[in-house]
Motif scaffolding. Sequence first.
Motif, PDB file in Angstrom:
ATOM      1  N   HIS A  12     -10.610 108.380  52.331  1.00 50.07           N
ATOM      2  CA  HIS A  12      -9.374 109.155  52.489  1.00 50.07           C
ATOM      3  C   HIS A  12      -8.210 108.481  51.768  1.00 50.07           C
ATOM      4  CE1 HIS A  12      -6.307 111.673  54.332  1.00 50.07           C
ATOM      5  NE2 HIS A  12      -5.630 110.566  54.582  1.00 50.07           N
ATOM      6  N   SER A  13      -7.423 109.284  51.092  1.00 50.40           N
ATOM      7  CA  SER A  13      -6.243 108.780  50.403  1.00 50.40           C
ATOM      8  C   SER A  13      -5.020 109.573  50.863  1.00 50.40           C
ATOM      9  CB  SER A  13      -6.414 108.922  48.887  1.00 50.40           C
ATOM     10  OG  SER A  13      -5.213 108.628  48.232  1.00 50.40           O
ATOM     11  N   SER A  14      -4.125 108.894  51.553  1.00 48.83           N
ATOM     12  CA  SER A  14      -2.914 109.557  52.044  1.00 48.83           C
ATOM     13  C   SER A  14      -1.983 109.938  50.906  1.00 48.83           C
ATOM     14  CB  SER A  14      -2.179 108.650  53.029  1.00 48.83           C
ATOM     15  OG  SER A  14      -2.990 108.396  54.151  1.00 48.83           O
ATOM     16  N   THR A  15      -2.101 109.279  49.762  1.00 49.18           N
ATOM     17  CA  THR A  15      -1.216 109.576  48.641  1.00 49.18           C
ATOM     18  C   THR A  15      -1.655 110.805  47.858  1.00 49.18           C
ATOM     19  OG1 THR A  15      -2.422 108.076  47.182  1.00 49.18           O
ATOM     20  CG2 THR A  15      -0.534 107.169  48.359  1.00 49.18           C
ATOM     21  N   SER A  16      -2.861 111.300  48.102  1.00 47.48           N
ATOM     22  CA  SER A  16      -3.364 112.449  47.341  1.00 47.48           C
ATOM     23  C   SER A  16      -3.055 113.779  48.011  1.00 47.48           C
ATOM     24  CB  SER A  16      -4.877 112.328  47.143  1.00 47.48           C
ATOM     25  OG  SER A  16      -5.532 112.492  48.385  1.00 47.48           O
ATOM     26  N   GLY A  17      -2.466 113.725  49.194  1.00 49.18           N
ATOM     27  CA  GLY A  17      -2.156 114.964  49.897  1.00 49.18           C
ATOM     28  C   GLY A  17      -3.305 115.471  50.762  1.00 49.18           C
TER      29      GLY A  17
ATOM     30  N   PHE B 221       2.999 101.621  52.428  1.00 47.80           N
ATOM     31  CA  PHE B 221       1.684 101.267  52.960  1.00 47.80           C
ATOM     32  C   PHE B 221       0.612 102.258  52.510  1.00 47.80           C
ATOM     33  CE2 PHE B 221       4.016  99.005  56.599  1.00 47.80           C
ATOM     34  CZ  PHE B 221       3.877  97.758  56.000  1.00 47.80           C
ATOM     35  N   ASP B 222       0.958 103.545  52.419  1.00 51.74           N
ATOM     36  CA  ASP B 222      -0.002 104.537  51.908  1.00 51.74           C
ATOM     37  C   ASP B 222      -0.405 104.191  50.473  1.00 51.74           C
ATOM     38  OD1 ASP B 222      -0.058 106.027  54.255  1.00 51.74           O
ATOM     39  OD2 ASP B 222       1.339 107.560  53.523  1.00 51.74           O
ATOM     40  N   ARG B 223       0.590 103.863  49.661  1.00 54.85           N
ATOM     41  CA  ARG B 223       0.303 103.499  48.268  1.00 54.85           C
ATOM     42  C   ARG B 223      -0.519 102.213  48.199  1.00 54.85           C
ATOM     43  NH1 ARG B 223       6.119 104.596  45.326  1.00 54.85           N
ATOM     44  NH2 ARG B 223       5.905 106.841  45.168  1.00 54.85           N
TER      45      ARG B 223
ATOM     46  N   GLU C 112      -5.535  99.417  47.005  1.00 59.81           N
ATOM     47  CA  GLU C 112      -6.625  98.529  47.430  1.00 59.81           C
ATOM     48  C   GLU C 112      -7.976  99.215  47.252  1.00 59.81           C
ATOM     49  OE1 GLU C 112      -6.443  95.310  48.192  1.00 59.81           O
ATOM     50  OE2 GLU C 112      -4.286  95.366  47.874  1.00 59.81           O
ATOM     51  N   GLN C 113      -8.052 100.505  47.545  1.00 59.72           N
ATOM     52  CA  GLN C 113      -9.293 101.262  47.329  1.00 59.72           C
ATOM     53  C   GLN C 113      -9.635 101.292  45.842  1.00 59.72           C
ATOM     54  OE1 GLN C 113      -7.900 104.877  49.222  1.00 59.72           O
ATOM     55  NE2 GLN C 113      -9.408 104.649  50.846  1.00 59.72           N
ATOM     56  N   PHE C 114      -8.637 101.504  45.008  1.00 56.96           N
ATOM     57  CA  PHE C 114      -8.822 101.533  43.560  1.00 56.96           C
ATOM     58  C   PHE C 114      -9.359 100.181  43.073  1.00 56.96           C
ATOM     59  CE2 PHE C 114      -7.080 100.641  39.329  1.00 56.96           C
ATOM     60  CZ  PHE C 114      -7.556 101.726  38.602  1.00 56.96           C
ATOM     61  N   LYS C 115      -8.752  99.094  43.537  1.00 51.96           N
ATOM     62  CA  LYS C 115      -9.197  97.758  43.135  1.00 51.96           C
ATOM     63  C   LYS C 115     -10.645  97.507  43.541  1.00 51.96           C
ATOM     64  CE  LYS C 115      -6.744  94.390  44.546  1.00 51.96           C
ATOM     65  NZ  LYS C 115      -5.831  93.317  44.967  1.00 51.96           N
TER      66      LYS C 115
ATOM     67  N   GLY D 134     -17.472  97.920  39.684  1.00 51.58           N
ATOM     68  CA  GLY D 134     -17.909  98.441  38.401  1.00 51.58           C
ATOM     69  C   GLY D 134     -17.802  99.949  38.269  1.00 51.58           C
ATOM     70  N   VAL D 135     -17.174 100.594  39.226  1.00 55.90           N
ATOM     71  CA  VAL D 135     -16.982 102.039  39.173  1.00 55.90           C
ATOM     72  C   VAL D 135     -15.680 102.315  38.437  1.00 55.90           C
ATOM     73  CG1 VAL D 135     -16.600 104.117  40.553  1.00 55.90           C
ATOM     74  CG2 VAL D 135     -18.193 102.369  41.355  1.00 55.90           C
ATOM     75  N   ASP D 136     -15.707 103.257  37.523  1.00 50.81           N
ATOM     76  CA  ASP D 136     -14.487 103.655  36.824  1.00 50.81           C
ATOM     77  C   ASP D 136     -13.873 104.816  37.605  1.00 50.81           C
ATOM     78  OD1 ASP D 136     -12.475 104.596  35.203  1.00 50.81           O
ATOM     79  OD2 ASP D 136     -13.675 104.587  33.374  1.00 50.81           O
ATOM     80  N   PRO D 137     -12.833 104.559  38.408  1.00 51.28           N
ATOM     81  CA  PRO D 137     -12.241 105.610  39.236  1.00 51.28           C
ATOM     82  C   PRO D 137     -11.746 106.805  38.425  1.00 51.28           C
ATOM     83  CG  PRO D 137     -11.424 103.477  39.901  1.00 51.28           C
ATOM     84  CD  PRO D 137     -12.181 103.283  38.616  1.00 51.28           C
ATOM     85  N   LEU D 138     -11.297 106.581  37.207  1.00 56.93           N
ATOM     86  CA  LEU D 138     -10.821 107.697  36.396  1.00 56.93           C
ATOM     87  C   LEU D 138     -11.976 108.599  35.995  1.00 56.93           C
ATOM     88  CD1 LEU D 138      -8.249 105.812  34.158  1.00 56.93           C
ATOM     89  CD2 LEU D 138      -7.817 107.172  36.193  1.00 56.93           C
ATOM     90  N   GLU D 139     -13.095 108.008  35.645  1.00 56.09           N
ATOM     91  CA  GLU D 139     -14.279 108.785  35.300  1.00 56.09           C
ATOM     92  C   GLU D 139     -14.800 109.529  36.530  1.00 56.09           C
ATOM     93  OE1 GLU D 139     -18.665 107.504  34.050  1.00 56.09           O
ATOM     94  OE2 GLU D 139     -17.141 106.881  32.588  1.00 56.09           O
ATOM     95  N   GLU D 140     -14.781 108.845  37.676  1.00 52.67           N
ATOM     96  CA  GLU D 140     -15.217 109.453  38.930  1.00 52.67           C
ATOM     97  C   GLU D 140     -14.337 110.650  39.283  1.00 52.67           C
ATOM     98  OE1 GLU D 140     -14.580 107.539  42.982  1.00 52.67           O
ATOM     99  OE2 GLU D 140     -16.672 107.037  42.541  1.00 52.67           O
ATOM    100  N   HIS D 141     -13.031 110.518  39.102  1.00 53.63           N
ATOM    101  CA  HIS D 141     -12.088 111.603  39.390  1.00 53.63           C
ATOM    102  C   HIS D 141     -12.351 112.799  38.476  1.00 53.63           C
ATOM    103  CE1 HIS D 141      -8.401 113.649  40.475  1.00 53.63           C
ATOM    104  NE2 HIS D 141      -8.093 113.735  39.203  1.00 53.63           N
ATOM    105  N   THR D 142     -12.637 112.543  37.211  1.00 54.96           N
ATOM    106  CA  THR D 142     -12.914 113.601  36.250  1.00 54.96           C
ATOM    107  C   THR D 142     -14.155 114.389  36.676  1.00 54.96           C
ATOM    108  OG1 THR D 142     -11.944 112.274  34.506  1.00 54.96           O
ATOM    109  CG2 THR D 142     -13.313 114.117  33.817  1.00 54.96           C
TER     110      THR D 142
END
Length: 91
Positions: free
Chosen positions: A31-36, A62-64, A69-72, A78-86
């Motif tokens: 869950h990401s509080s910053t994504s709505g 704190f939400d950010r 921290e999840q992104f890090k 080794g996961v590319d979050p940008l690729e995963e989001h796409t």
Amino acid sequence: MSNFLNKEERTKCWGARDDYWKCLSENAPQHSSTSGEKVPDACKKLRKLFETTCPRTWVKHFDRKRTYEQFKQKMEQGVDPLEEHTKESKK
């Protein structure tokens, strides 16, 4: 609520944040509080307590912080979050 909290108020704020984050970790770890995203039902009361105990600017910070921290963590695994989001946005 003022951004200038005394020690007792800060302790309550941090405790409310920690309880909310623990609930998210147990019920909706991604869950990401910053994504709505909607707050999981199991954590709604804790979110409300977090929001009423801490100043609005602190809640936003704190939400950010949790999202970062999840992104890090993903990057370290080794996961590319940008690729995963796409991939997710193409579904």
